[in-house]
Design an enzyme around this catalytic site. Structure first.
Site, PDB file in Angstrom:
ATOM      1  N   SER A 174       0.845  -1.281  -0.015  1.00 33.82           N
ATOM      2  CA  SER A 174      -0.121  -0.015   0.180  1.00 33.82           C
ATOM      3  C   SER A 174       0.979   1.158  -0.057  1.00 33.82           C
ATOM      4  O   SER A 174       1.824   1.283  -0.778  1.00 33.82           O
ATOM      5  CB  SER A 174      -1.033   0.102   1.178  1.00 33.82           C
ATOM      6  OG  SER A 174      -1.908   0.984   1.117  1.00 33.82           O
ATOM      7  N   ASP A 362      -8.300  -6.158  -5.515  1.00 32.40           N
ATOM      8  CA  ASP A 362      -8.048  -5.031  -4.731  1.00 32.40           C
ATOM      9  C   ASP A 362      -8.709  -3.818  -5.521  1.00 32.40           C
ATOM     10  O   ASP A 362      -8.616  -3.659  -6.726  1.00 32.40           O
ATOM     11  CB  ASP A 362      -6.445  -4.726  -4.602  1.00 32.40           C
ATOM     12  CG  ASP A 362      -6.239  -3.434  -3.952  1.00 32.40           C
ATOM     13  OD1 ASP A 362      -6.995  -2.763  -3.326  1.00 32.40           O
ATOM     14  OD2 ASP A 362      -4.960  -3.274  -3.600  1.00 32.40           O
ATOM     15  N   HIS A 422      -6.180  -6.482  -1.178  1.00 33.36           N
ATOM     16  CA  HIS A 422      -5.035  -5.506  -1.176  1.00 33.36           C
ATOM     17  C   HIS A 422      -3.972  -6.165  -0.263  1.00 33.36           C
ATOM     18  O   HIS A 422      -2.778  -6.003  -0.206  1.00 33.36           O
ATOM     19  CB  HIS A 422      -5.605  -4.290  -0.146  1.00 33.36           C
ATOM     20  CG  HIS A 422      -4.655  -3.101  -0.184  1.00 33.36           C
ATOM     21  ND1 HIS A 422      -4.407  -2.480  -1.446  1.00 33.36           N
ATOM     22  CD2 HIS A 422      -4.283  -2.273   0.918  1.00 33.36           C
ATOM     23  CE1 HIS A 422      -3.519  -1.509  -0.945  1.00 33.36           C
ATOM     24  NE2 HIS A 422      -3.556  -1.086   0.214  1.00 33.36           N
TER      25      HIS A 422
END
Length: 445
Positions: A174, A362, A422
């Site tokens: 991320s 994601d 994610h």
């Protein structure tokens, strides 16, 4: 397992934790410490030595894991929810990365996790400062941990040859990917100058916030596209704090049109308590609760501020795990929407091994969006990379089923992990472990 057996098991695991970590963190299979990276800014790291049945830790790489947010804790979420030796319930994790590498978790930027600042003006406000802080930590780490530095000297045919061992990789997730890119560039320059001694072997950018404009504009609804255009205009005009606010609006529009789709896995709804602005809140508070607070769930918070804090033994009394994380997010808000594709280009041009990996499910950083910013790279190898076909990989957890696709050319590689959102190691632990082994050029089982 009945309740009594469950309690006994937890007590047994706690006993193991304390045996391994106490009384001195300088003994055994783990080490941890603080580094003062600037006046009033203190960063915490936690190292697990590789624990492989087939190789000594000296023969395996060192991997540093960087969490996202900014404000998410690697020593907490990355460790106990994704790749560490124990999960959040303190059960052994079969897919821990520690079986294939020594793993260094760092609570980064300062104020994240157990890292802390002494005053409000000591928080980092951009990735440049984040990278500078990390270089101070890495210089301290490699100086003290000599067995992870450049290796030994041998003689071959009367000629002296310097050999390297324990390659060092940076893996990220991320917003951690944005920070990892900046850190990698500064580290490469520091190694060239001789100010840090380590064998930096590459960086892996997982579901990374490299080009925020692309993910912001992906949803197809007209309402979302309209606010996404406002985000793009703000970024192109250099109004990055305003772009962060507008991105928050865009996410609210997506939630409203999808009955609260989970940004981190599109096959699920967000089951967390509804996140909305409350009286006195601003958009930064809203975004913090959406994207950082989810990494600090109550059970993990209790673990980190309870038995783990006691195990570590050196956390200052006035420091709470995650206590400054919202301040971290707020301080970085003005830099949040600034893209760093140019940094990735510089890394590739410098010959640094760069891997991009992304989860198929994601939404917050979608794979199609990642492919789009990759296509904007100025790297000379891009035309050849684009012509390559995707190579399928079997899922180690489901033999015969495809678990991922990847392609690689020279010093650039891209993994597309199927059935993952994610947080890839949480969703597809076996596939993530195999990817780690491939990137670090180890044989997979």
């Amino acid at each position: 397992m009945d309740r009594l057996q469950s309690h006994l098991f937890v007590l047994l695991v706690f006993a193991t934790l304390f045996t391994r970590g106490q009384p001195s963190p300088q003994q055994g299979t783990e080490k941890w410490s603080y580094v003062t990276v600037r006046d009033g800014a203190h960063m915490f790291w936690w190292l697990y030595y590789a624990d492989s049945p087939s190789a000594d830790y000296k023969d395996l790489p060192l991997v540093m894991w960087l969490q996202g947010g900014p404000g998410g804790s690697g020593t907490g979420f990355g460790n106990f929810e994704e790749i560490g030796p124990l999960d959040r319930d303190l059960n052994p994790r079969n897919t821990t990365w520690v079986q294939s590498a020594s793993v260094l978790f760092v609570d980064n930027p300062v104020g994240t996790g157990f890292s802390y600042t002494d005053r409000d003006d000591a928080f980092a406000t951009n990735v440049s400062t984040v990278a500078s802080d990390m270089l101070v930590l890495l210089r301290n780490f490699f100086t003290k941990m000599e067995d992870f530095q450049v290796g030994y000297t041998v003689r071959l045919n009367r000629a002296e040859k310097l050999c390297f061992y324990r390659p060092f990789y940076i893996f990220s997730e991320s917003y951690g990917g944005k920070m990892a890119a900046a850190i990698s560039l500064q580290l490469t320059k520091a190694i060239a100058k001789g100010s840090i001694k380590c064998n930096f072997a590459g960086v892996a950018l997982g579901d990374s916030w490299i080009s925020p404009l692309v993910p912001a504009g992906r949803p197809g609804l007209a309402e979302v596209n309209a606010v996404a255009q406002e985000v793009q205009d703000a970024v192109e005009n250099g109004h990055f704090l305003k772009a962060t606010e507008l991105w928050s609006v865009a996410e609210s529009v997506v939630e409203r049109n999808t009955n609260n789709v989970n940004f981190y896995n599109i096959l699920t709804q967000d089951t967390d308590e509804a996140v909305r602005l409350r009286p006195g809140d601003d958009f930064i508070s809203l975004q913090f609760h959406r994207h950082v607070r989810r990494l600090h769930k109550q059970s993990l918070d209790e673990l980190m501020n309870g038995p783990i804090r006691k195990k570590l033994g050196q956390i200052p009394d006035n420091v709470t795990w995650g206590g400054q994380s919202q301040d971290v997010f707020r301080s970085m808000a003005g830099d949040f929407m600034r893209p760093v594709v140019d940094i990735v280009d510089q890394l590739l041009s410098a010959g640094v091994n760069v891997t991009v990996y992304n989860g198929q499910l994601d939404l917050i950083v979608d794979t199609v969006g990642q492919e789009q910013w990759v296509k904007t790279l100025k790297w000379e190898g891009l035309p050849y990379f684009n012509q390559l076909r995707w190579t399928p990989l079997d899922d180690p957890a489901s033999p015969g089923a495809t678990g991922a696709f990847y392609k690689t050319y020279k010093n650039f590689c891209f993994f597309w992990i199927l059935k993952a959102g994610h947080m890839i190691p949480s969703d597809q632990g076996a596939m993530a472990l195999q990817m780690l082994q491939m990137i670090t050029q180890q044989q997979t089982s």
